[in-house]
Enzyme design. Structure first.
Site, short mmCIF file in Angstrom:
data_model
loop_
_atom_site.label_atom_id
_atom_site.label_comp_id
_atom_site.label_asym_id
_atom_site.label_seq_id
_atom_site.Cartn_x
_atom_site.Cartn_y
_atom_site.Cartn_z
N CYS A 39 -9.58 -74.15 -76.01
CA CYS A 39 -8.14 -74.27 -75.96
C CYS A 39 -8.23 -75.88 -75.38
O CYS A 39 -8.58 -75.98 -74.31
CB CYS A 39 -7.29 -73.45 -75.10
SG CYS A 39 -5.59 -73.89 -75.22
N HIS B 11 -13.25 -65.35 -74.95
CA HIS B 11 -14.10 -66.81 -75.22
C HIS B 11 -15.52 -66.52 -74.38
O HIS B 11 -15.42 -65.42 -73.64
CB HIS B 11 -13.20 -67.73 -74.44
CG HIS B 11 -12.35 -68.28 -75.42
ND1 HIS B 11 -12.27 -69.32 -76.24
CD2 HIS B 11 -11.06 -67.84 -75.84
CE1 HIS B 11 -10.99 -69.46 -77.09
NE2 HIS B 11 -10.48 -68.49 -76.94
N ARG C 124 -8.07 -71.36 -86.88
CA ARG C 124 -7.04 -71.81 -85.97
C ARG C 124 -7.65 -72.16 -84.62
O ARG C 124 -7.88 -73.27 -83.95
CB ARG C 124 -5.90 -70.80 -85.75
CG ARG C 124 -4.64 -71.38 -84.93
CD ARG C 124 -4.95 -71.33 -83.53
NE ARG C 124 -5.07 -69.98 -82.87
CZ ARG C 124 -5.48 -69.60 -81.57
NH1 ARG C 124 -5.46 -70.81 -80.95
NH2 ARG C 124 -5.63 -68.39 -81.18
N ASN D 62 -14.92 -69.05 -78.86
CA ASN D 62 -14.55 -67.55 -79.03
C ASN D 62 -15.91 -66.73 -79.15
O ASN D 62 -16.96 -67.19 -79.61
CB ASN D 62 -13.57 -67.30 -80.02
CG ASN D 62 -12.35 -67.84 -79.99
OD1 ASN D 62 -11.48 -67.22 -79.55
ND2 ASN D 62 -12.25 -69.01 -80.19
N HIS E 184 -9.36 -60.66 -76.95
CA HIS E 184 -9.43 -61.86 -77.40
C HIS E 184 -10.44 -62.71 -76.30
O HIS E 184 -9.86 -63.02 -75.27
CB HIS E 184 -8.25 -62.58 -77.62
CG HIS E 184 -8.41 -64.13 -78.12
ND1 HIS E 184 -8.08 -64.38 -79.33
CD2 HIS E 184 -8.70 -65.17 -77.47
CE1 HIS E 184 -8.02 -65.66 -79.20
NE2 HIS E 184 -8.59 -66.12 -78.14
P1 HMG Z 1 7.25 -79.97 -75.63
O1 HMG Z 1 6.82 -81.59 -75.70
O2 HMG Z 1 7.98 -79.53 -74.46
O3 HMG Z 1 8.58 -79.60 -76.99
O4 HMG Z 1 6.19 -79.00 -76.35
P2 HMG Z 1 9.76 -80.53 -77.32
O5 HMG Z 1 10.79 -79.58 -77.82
O6 HMG Z 1 10.25 -81.40 -76.19
O7 HMG Z 1 9.52 -81.49 -78.53
C1 HMG Z 1 8.57 -82.77 -78.43
C2 HMG Z 1 8.23 -83.37 -79.70
O8 HMG Z 1 7.42 -82.27 -80.42
C3 HMG Z 1 9.33 -83.63 -80.43
O9 HMG Z 1 9.01 -84.79 -81.42
C4 HMG Z 1 9.35 -82.35 -81.50
O10 HMG Z 1 10.10 -82.49 -82.67
C5 HMG Z 1 7.91 -82.06 -81.60
P3 HMG Z 1 9.61 -86.16 -81.22
O11 HMG Z 1 11.22 -85.97 -80.96
O12 HMG Z 1 9.06 -86.64 -79.71
O13 HMG Z 1 8.99 -86.86 -82.23
N1 HMG Z 1 7.64 -80.64 -81.74
C6 HMG Z 1 7.02 -80.14 -82.95
N2 HMG Z 1 6.40 -80.66 -84.03
C7 HMG Z 1 5.90 -79.90 -84.94
N3 HMG Z 1 5.89 -78.29 -84.59
C8 HMG Z 1 6.44 -77.83 -83.68
C9 HMG Z 1 7.17 -78.71 -82.86
N4 HMG Z 1 7.67 -78.40 -81.52
C10 HMG Z 1 7.97 -79.44 -80.85
N5 HMG Z 1 6.38 -76.46 -83.53
C11 HMG Z 1 5.47 -77.34 -77.40
C12 HMG Z 1 6.40 -77.67 -76.15
C13 HMG Z 1 5.35 -75.69 -77.42
C14 HMG Z 1 5.68 -77.75 -78.74
C15 HMG Z 1 4.06 -77.94 -77.13
O14 HMG Z 1 3.58 -77.60 -75.94
C16 HMG Z 1 3.01 -77.13 -78.08
O15 HMG Z 1 2.89 -77.68 -79.36
N6 HMG Z 1 2.01 -76.49 -77.60
C17 HMG Z 1 0.71 -76.01 -78.36
C18 HMG Z 1 -0.37 -75.93 -77.51
C19 HMG Z 1 -1.27 -75.24 -78.32
O16 HMG Z 1 -1.36 -75.15 -79.53
N7 HMG Z 1 -2.56 -74.74 -77.50
C20 HMG Z 1 -3.60 -73.99 -78.23
C21 HMG Z 1 -2.93 -72.78 -78.79
S1 HMG Z 1 -2.91 -71.43 -77.30
C22 HMG Z 1 -4.51 -70.79 -77.58
O17 HMG Z 1 -5.52 -71.64 -77.63
C23 HMG Z 1 -4.86 -69.45 -76.60
C24 HMG Z 1 -5.13 -68.43 -77.68
O18 HMG Z 1 -6.36 -68.61 -78.41
C25 HMG Z 1 -5.35 -66.90 -76.65
C26 HMG Z 1 -6.32 -67.40 -75.50
O19 HMG Z 1 -7.49 -67.72 -75.88
O20 HMG Z 1 -6.00 -66.82 -74.55
C27 HMG Z 1 -3.86 -68.04 -78.39
MG MG Z 2 -8.49 -68.53 -77.79
#
Ligand code: HMG
Ligand code: MG
Length: 302
Positions: free
Chosen positions: A245, A214, A20, A254, A212
């Site tokens: 990210c 990086h 992931r 990481n 966690h």
């Molecule tokens: P948004 O644009 O505000 O969402 O994003 P929305 O509800 O307005 O939806 C927009 C579009 O996305 C719509 O589609 C939804 O259907 C679709 P459209 O109508 O335009 O065709 N949608 C989805 N599709 C599939 N699955 C879903 C979903 N949700 C909405 N679940 C949202 C808000 C949270 C969805 C977006 O910002 C997002 O997906 N963000 C994820 C970012 C991400 O994955 N970042 C990396 C992970 S975090 C990380 O790495 C840190 C970590 O490792 C810890 C660390 O290192 O600190 C964990």
């Molecule tokens: Mg991370």
């Protein structure tokens, strides 16, 4: 090794996040079959938890668009957990439709990062998580919680420890069984990391915390060592030191799982992972990604 009063960390649980966190930042799409093979190879090394994928918006993270196919394609091993990231109810429903039994929700201690990463303020994110936790409770799905930017934010710089404590406490109170504290941009150093962990452990039991790191500034292994000394017993890591990210520009991978296993061996802490098999998996992944491993141990071993 000193431990907090209620914690024995002679046994350390590694949460492998390579499939992931390791892959989400890859520009070129990795094939679904390779993702499945990676998860299966990692589980075969003895790792008890392999975070498999993320049911996030494919518009935000195209690399994770095949989450359902990946999860459904894995031949799961008994006793291994395969959590997935879920940002909202839509992600939860997608995950459940392929039989997911453990999820991770992800928030942040910095407002600016929260907005950039999940398009919500911290308060809005907690509101958004509430129905996910409710549904998970109803369905018997385990929920882990991440707090990002615990030692610094790419947008706002310093992050007050009090904010980290507040968000970690909120996620735990909402029902997350474990809170993973993420140094998203890898700026932490050991004393600061330990102080942050101990501050959170004042409000959330140490046994319910994970770290966690990086490795942007090369401090990740030192930070993990300092946190182990403080009594944490769950460490996130990604095979080969992959990761980053997409919404934390400039952050590197990481901490490498191979390097953590080597550290734990040196400290005499049990982990249950076959280092040779892990190294072989890291080398296989490097060949898939077409670049050298970021793991020092992987590069050093003949
Ligand atoms: P948004 O644009 O505000 O969402 O994003 P929305 O509800 O307005 O939806 C927009 C579009 O996305 C719509 O589609 C939804 O259907 C679709 P459209 O109508 O335009 O065709 N949608 C989805 N599709 C599939 N699955 C879903 C979903 N949700 C909405 N679940 C949202 C808000 C949270 C969805 C977006 O910002 C997002 O997906 N963000 C994820 C970012 C991400 O994955 N970042 C990396 C992970 S975090 C990380 O790495 C840190 C970590 O490792 C810890 C660390 O290192 O600190 C964990
Ligand atoms: Mg991370």
């Amino acid at each position: 090794m000193s431990t907090a009063a209620t914690v024995t960390n002679d046994v350390v649980r590694i949460v492998e996040v390579g499939p992931r966190d390791g892959l989400q930042n890859e520009k070129a799409l990795v094939g679904t079959a390779d993702k499945i093979a990676l998860i299966e190879k990692l589980a075969a090394t003895g790792l008890g938890t392999v975070e498999a994928t993320a049911f996030v918006s494919p518009k935000w993270v195209p690399q994770m668009a095949d989450a359902a196919e990946v999860y459904a394609g894995v031949a799961q091993r008994e006793g291994v957990r395969y959590p997935v990231l879920v940002p909202n109810l839509q992600g939860y429903e997608r995950a459940r439709s392929v039989g997911v039994t453990e999820i991770a929700i992800f928030g942040a201690a910095s407002e600016a990062f929260s907005k950039a990463n999940i398009n919500a303020s911290i308060a809005e994110s907690l509101e958004r998580f509430a129905p996910v936790l409710e549904a998970a409770k109803r369905d018997g799905v385990a929920v882990r919680g991440y707090v990002s930017t615990v030692l610094g934010c790419p947008y706002q710089g310093e992050v007050p420890v009090a904010e980290v404590v507040r968000v970690a406490k909120a996620l735990h109170a909402m029902g997350c069984y474990e809170i993973s504290l993420g140094d998203t941009i890898g700026v932490g150093t050991p004393r600061k990391a330990r102080a942050m962990l101990e501050a959170v452990a004042g409000e959330v039991p140490m046994a319910a915390l994970a770290v966690h790191f990086h490795d942007t500034y090369g401090q990740a292994v030192a930070n993990v060592a300092a946190c182990l000394e403080a009594g944490v017993s769950v460490v996130d890591a990604a095979v080969s030191g992959t990761g980053g990210c997409p919404y934390a520009k400039g952050a590197s991978g990481n901490v490498a799982t191979e390097d953590i296993v080597y550290l734990l061996d040196g400290l005499g802490l049990a982990h249950g992972v076959d280092l040779d098999a892990l190294i072989a998996t890291g080398r296989w992944l490097s060949s898939v990604l077409g670049r050298d491993s970021m793991s020092k141990v992987n590069r050093a071993k003949p």
